[in-house]
Write a protein that holds these residues in place. Structure first.
Motif, PDB file in Angstrom:
ATOM      1  N   GLU A 223       0.822  -1.210   0.000  1.00  0.00           N
ATOM      2  CA  GLU A 223       0.000   0.000   0.000  1.00  0.00           C
ATOM      3  C   GLU A 223       0.856   1.260   0.000  1.00  0.00           C
ATOM      4  OE1 GLU A 223      -1.698   3.429   1.912  1.00  0.00           O
ATOM      5  OE2 GLU A 223      -0.536   1.992   3.067  1.00  0.00           O
ATOM      6  N   SER A 246      -4.425   1.003   5.167  1.00  0.00           N
ATOM      7  CA  SER A 246      -4.423  -0.456   5.194  1.00  0.00           C
ATOM      8  C   SER A 246      -4.057  -0.989   6.574  1.00  0.00           C
ATOM      9  CB  SER A 246      -3.438  -0.991   4.149  1.00  0.00           C
ATOM     10  OG  SER A 246      -3.280  -2.382   4.267  1.00  0.00           O
ATOM     11  N   PHE A 530      -2.958  -8.630  -4.647  1.00  0.00           N
ATOM     12  CA  PHE A 530      -4.307  -8.346  -4.187  1.00  0.00           C
ATOM     13  C   PHE A 530      -4.290  -7.384  -2.999  1.00  0.00           C
ATOM     14  CE2 PHE A 530      -6.025 -12.614  -5.973  1.00  0.00           C
ATOM     15  CZ  PHE A 530      -5.791 -12.130  -7.250  1.00  0.00           C
ATOM     16  N   CYS A 531      -3.733  -6.232  -3.246  1.00  0.00           N
ATOM     17  CA  CYS A 531      -3.775  -5.100  -2.321  1.00  0.00           C
ATOM     18  C   CYS A 531      -4.755  -4.097  -2.917  1.00  0.00           C
ATOM     19  CB  CYS A 531      -2.379  -4.496  -2.163  1.00  0.00           C
ATOM     20  SG  CYS A 531      -2.336  -2.877  -1.378  1.00  0.00           S
ATOM     21  N   GLU A 532      -5.788  -3.744  -2.183  1.00  0.00           N
ATOM     22  CA  GLU A 532      -6.871  -2.953  -2.763  1.00  0.00           C
ATOM     23  C   GLU A 532      -6.395  -1.589  -3.235  1.00  0.00           C
ATOM     24  OE1 GLU A 532     -10.500  -2.889  -0.579  1.00  0.00           O
ATOM     25  OE2 GLU A 532     -10.269  -4.936   0.149  1.00  0.00           O
ATOM     26  N   GLU A 533      -5.481  -0.956  -2.481  1.00  0.00           N
ATOM     27  CA  GLU A 533      -4.985   0.352  -2.894  1.00  0.00           C
ATOM     28  C   GLU A 533      -4.180   0.259  -4.189  1.00  0.00           C
ATOM     29  OE1 GLU A 533      -5.899   0.444   1.406  1.00  0.00           O
ATOM     30  OE2 GLU A 533      -4.734  -0.906   0.121  1.00  0.00           O
ATOM     31  N   ASP A 536      -6.500  -0.311  -7.130  1.00  0.00           N
ATOM     32  CA  ASP A 536      -7.205   0.918  -7.480  1.00  0.00           C
ATOM     33  C   ASP A 536      -6.294   1.850  -8.271  1.00  0.00           C
ATOM     34  OD1 ASP A 536      -9.717   2.350  -7.229  1.00  0.00           O
ATOM     35  OD2 ASP A 536      -8.627   3.777  -5.987  1.00  0.00           O
ATOM     36  N   TRP A 562     -14.372 -10.766  -5.751  1.00  0.00           N
ATOM     37  CA  TRP A 562     -14.813 -10.446  -4.393  1.00  0.00           C
ATOM     38  C   TRP A 562     -16.066  -9.579  -4.470  1.00  0.00           C
ATOM     39  CZ3 TRP A 562      -9.190  -8.879  -2.884  1.00  0.00           C
ATOM     40  CH2 TRP A 562      -8.472 -10.034  -2.540  1.00  0.00           C
ATOM     41  N   THR A 567     -14.645  -4.871  -4.258  1.00  0.00           N
ATOM     42  CA  THR A 567     -13.490  -3.974  -4.195  1.00  0.00           C
ATOM     43  C   THR A 567     -13.713  -2.764  -5.095  1.00  0.00           C
ATOM     44  OG1 THR A 567     -12.392  -5.171  -5.978  1.00  0.00           O
ATOM     45  CG2 THR A 567     -11.921  -5.882  -3.732  1.00  0.00           C
ATOM     46  N   ASP A 665     -15.911  -5.454   6.283  1.00  0.00           N
ATOM     47  CA  ASP A 665     -14.641  -4.836   5.908  1.00  0.00           C
ATOM     48  C   ASP A 665     -13.493  -5.814   6.002  1.00  0.00           C
ATOM     49  OD1 ASP A 665     -15.870  -2.493   5.419  1.00  0.00           O
ATOM     50  OD2 ASP A 665     -15.485  -1.636   7.405  1.00  0.00           O
ATOM     51  N   PRO A 704      -7.473  -8.418   5.317  1.00  0.00           N
ATOM     52  CA  PRO A 704      -7.940  -8.262   3.940  1.00  0.00           C
ATOM     53  C   PRO A 704      -7.415  -9.354   3.046  1.00  0.00           C
ATOM     54  CG  PRO A 704      -7.262  -6.170   4.844  1.00  0.00           C
ATOM     55  CD  PRO A 704      -6.871  -7.224   5.831  1.00  0.00           C
ATOM     56  N   ARG A 705      -7.903  -9.318   1.824  1.00  0.00           N
ATOM     57  CA  ARG A 705      -7.669 -10.445   0.938  1.00  0.00           C
ATOM     58  C   ARG A 705      -6.193 -10.606   0.591  1.00  0.00           C
ATOM     59  NH1 ARG A 705     -11.856  -6.427  -0.055  1.00  0.00           N
ATOM     60  NH2 ARG A 705     -13.788  -7.534  -0.309  1.00  0.00           N
TER      61      ARG A 705
END
Length: 711
Positions: A223, A246, A530-533, A536, A562, A567, A665, A704-705
């Motif tokens: 992140e 994160s 697979f880090c959401e930030e 994105d 997911w 996400t 979450d 988180p994932r």
């Protein structure tokens, strides 16, 4: 992809670098010349791969290019014969048997095509999308860098002269100003990152009385990489905001206690009691408002009274009571813990920035004697600062494993991947023709990824999984894919890829981080961590590139399916105007290659995915015309994703990470991607029972994932 298909290493005992940095006497020559002569060509030609040799048959000198195996009688002219802009032939169109281009190098054919595109695009990085030969360990017929001199091609009787002369080569971007990797510095970086992990563990214990959420430190590194503007390749040092969303989110999810997966009634009863007790203790010991104290204490005491009174409740009763207690107490507990958790995040960041500053000062001192300007080529990543003399790294082989040791620190990889790194190094590195710096750079590469993964059991291996070889082959045939957006020298399929660390990976073909890479044309495969930030930021970058380019541009993105909660990256891609098609590969009906493929056993190479995978095609108009996701193409891609019946799967499917009741979450859809009985480099154990019913899996973090596809 079996390790048995990987080429054996010739001259293995002779690859240990000497203390003085000179090559061993057993090193085979890399050109037809059999004697070492001082360079008789300008530095620019030497860097482009040219050397002067002597022909015994013709009794006259000739010039040989070790990158292209091209031979010329006349002195080569930089820009007319060199192919340094494309030394691997990655951007060349497939050979069509044209006689007029039979003697032209791949780079020359590429430049001939690019002349028609106009000179205005010379300053932009271009990646053509024609299918290219993959550089995976399973590539058959790959030529080894240590092949004997007699393996060189027969010299032509007449020189090859291209006609007409192509346009001169112009570097498209300035050289990268990363400091060259050095084993001493990499060892210090590993020690500092380990120390930072220990600080994080101690802060979580001292301030919140919990273990740090599993993989949260690794996700913090990912992140932070999205927003970090600092100069260290691994340690964050210049981020805004300072508080990591994160890390803050994951620590808060484990307060007041970590909620694990519940399977039996007694577990649910015990967990309910522990939550009520921890919430009451926490609200009494913190500076909470009177209203918060009243609400939490009343609900906690009411729950304990109910537990003492009712012994016939079912598991569902306990779960409902736990969910109610979390809804009532959660906001108040979060409010009193907010400042403390922010302090943890801030402290870790400040320590990281200090370590980064200290490490860079030491690194600059090591490189001080080599600080000078020089012309370098930008593709792959070329470092502007020359590499200092590197210390000795010892190499020996234990059965099928190559072991590299520096100051007692050992890293390992199998022979097939060791040969793969040799090939990548031969193709991409131009400042070390005799492989004098090869072993120290491989040690730095392996140590960097080992440190990023962490030292815990099963930790981090999910960050470097990969698509199956059959899927890559289908992408090449049907969609012209020739570039991986998120890979590493250890798991890359193509010779060209983007990776996290340009300073260590550039010598092996990396083009640097993809978020800093701006192609205008080509077909790309994207399988991000697979880090959401990070996912994105990837979508933002893709849409910006597709918006600006009018040439064919395509991104085939593989992300987890997911939906609870969905996400932001998946939501944005599904709503994007560039989305041409989307398909879902169901859970347990497809597989991935292990993130530890460079050290794991053959039977542990593949594992079944426990979550669905969404495949999205983001293309501009020209890209859609050229690589449209037609029914036939999609059918072949889907078929390639099915597990091979001829390859037995000895790995049990990893179970999903635990879910706290009602905690969307923290509700993961994928488990930690781990391997059975895998010992990672450096001695830490990457074993995994992969047993969904084990108590150890039940007590895992509801973090988180985790990534289950390619970096």
């Amino acid at each position: 992809m079996s390790n048995d298909s990987q080429g054996s290493v010739k001259g293995e005992a002779a690859i240990t670098a000497s203390p003085s940095g000179s090559a061993s006497s057993q090193d085979p020559p890399l050109s037809p010349s059999t004697t070492a002569k001082p360079p008789e060509l300008p530095d620019e030609l030497v860097q482009a791969g040219w050397s002067k040799c002597w022909s015994r048959r013709e009794n006259r000198p000739y010039y040989f290019n070790r990158f292209t195996n091209q031979s010329l009688w006349e002195v080569p002219v930089l820009g007319q014969h060199d192919v340094i802009s494309d030394p691997l032939g990655l951007n060349a169109a497939p050979a069509e048997g044209g006689a007029g281009e039979g003697n032209l190098g791949n780079g020359q054919r590429k430049r001939r095509i690019s002349e028609e595109q106009g000179a205005g695009l010379n300053s932009i990085k271009r990646v053509k999308a024609e299918p290219t030969t993959p550089i995976s360990p399973s590539t058959p017929g790959a030529k080894h860098w240590s092949s004997a001199p007699e393996d060189k091609p027969t010299l032509p009787a007449t020189p090859t002269t291209p006609s007409p002369a192509p346009a001169p080569y112009r570097p498209s971007t300035p050289p990268a100003h990363h400091l060259p990797p050095h084993p001493e510095i990499e060892l210090q970086r590993a020690q500092l990152v380990t120390k930072l992990r220990q600080h994080y563990h101690e802060l979580c214990h001292q301030r919140e009385g919990i273990d740090p959420p599993r993989e949260s430190f690794n996700r913090w590194l990912l992140e932070r990489k999205v927003v970090d503007k600092g100069q260290d390749p691994l340690l964050p040092s210049d981020c805004d905001p300072v508080i990591s969303p994160s890390m803050f989110r994951e620590v808060m999810n484990d307060i007041p206690i970590r909620l694990s997966r519940i399977k039996y009634k007694e577990e649910a009863r015990k967990l309910l009691f522990k939550y009520a007790e921890a919430a009451k203790k926490m609200i009494d010991s913190r500076n909470a408002s009177p209203e918060s104290r009243k609400v939490v204490k009343w609900n906690a005491e009411d729950t304990m009274s109910w537990l003492r009174r009712d012994h016939s409740a079912s598991k569902e009763d306990y779960m409902d009571r736990l969910e109610h207690l979390r809804q009532q107490c959660g906001p108040h507990v979060t409010a009193v813990a907010k400042d403390s958790v922010e302090g943890i995040c801030s402290k870790i960041y400040q320590l990281s920035a200090e370590y980064s500053r200290r490490l860079r000062q030491t690194h600059l001192k090591v490189c001080a004697s080599s600080q000078q300007s020089r012309l370098v080529y930008c593709y792959p990543v070329r470092l502007a600062i020359p590499s200092p003399p590197l210390p000795r790294v010892e190499l020996h082989f234990e059965n099928d494993m190559a072991c590299l040791r520096f100051k007692g620190e050992m890293v390992k990889l199998n022979r097939g991947h060791f040969s793969k790194l040799e090939l990548l190094y031969r193709y991409s590195c131009i400042d070390d023709p005799r492989f004098e710096k090869f072993l120290p750079r491989v040690w730095c590469l392996l140590k960097r990824y080992q440190v990023m993964f962490g030292s815990g059991a099963n930790e981090g291996t999910g960050l470097q999984g990969a698509l199956p070889v059959a899927v890559f082959e289908a992408l090449v045939r049907q969609f012209g894919v020739s570039f991986e957006c998120f890979a590493s020298p250890l798991n890359c399929y193509f010779k060209q890829f983007s990776s996290a660390f340009p300073d260590t990976d550039g010598f092996f073909g990396s083009r640097g981080p993809f978020l800093s890479f701006c192609p205008v044309s080509g077909s790309f495969e994207a399988n991000p961590p697979f880090c959401e930030e990070l996912m994105d930021a990837m979508v933002t970058h893709f849409e910006g590139l597709l918006e600006k380019s009018s040439e064919p541009l395509s991104f085939i993105v593989f992300v987890p399916e997911w939906r609870d909660p969905v996400t932001p990256a998946l939501t944005r891609m599904e709503a994007s105007r560039f989305l041409r098609h989307q398909l879902t590969v169901p859970a347990y009906e497809h597989e991935y290659r292990s993130g530890s493929q460079h050290i794991c056993k053959r039977e542990e190479m593949y594992y079944r995915a426990v979550h669905g995978t969404a495949v999205l095609f983001l293309q501009n108009d020209a890209g859609f015309v050229k690589w449209a996701p037609t029914t036939e193409r999609l059918a072949e891609l889907t078929a390639a994703y099915r597990p091979s019946p001829s390859r037995p799967s000895t790995l049990s499917s990893p179970g999903p990470a635990p879910v706290a009741p009602g905690d969307k979450d923290s509700a993961p859809k994928a488990a930690d991607m781990t391997q059975s009985a895998v010992t990672s480099p450096g001695g830490h154990d990457d074993n995994n029972n992969n047993n969904n019913n084990s108590s150890s899996s039940s007590s895992s973090s509801s973090s988180p994932r985790d990534k289950m596809a390619a970096v």
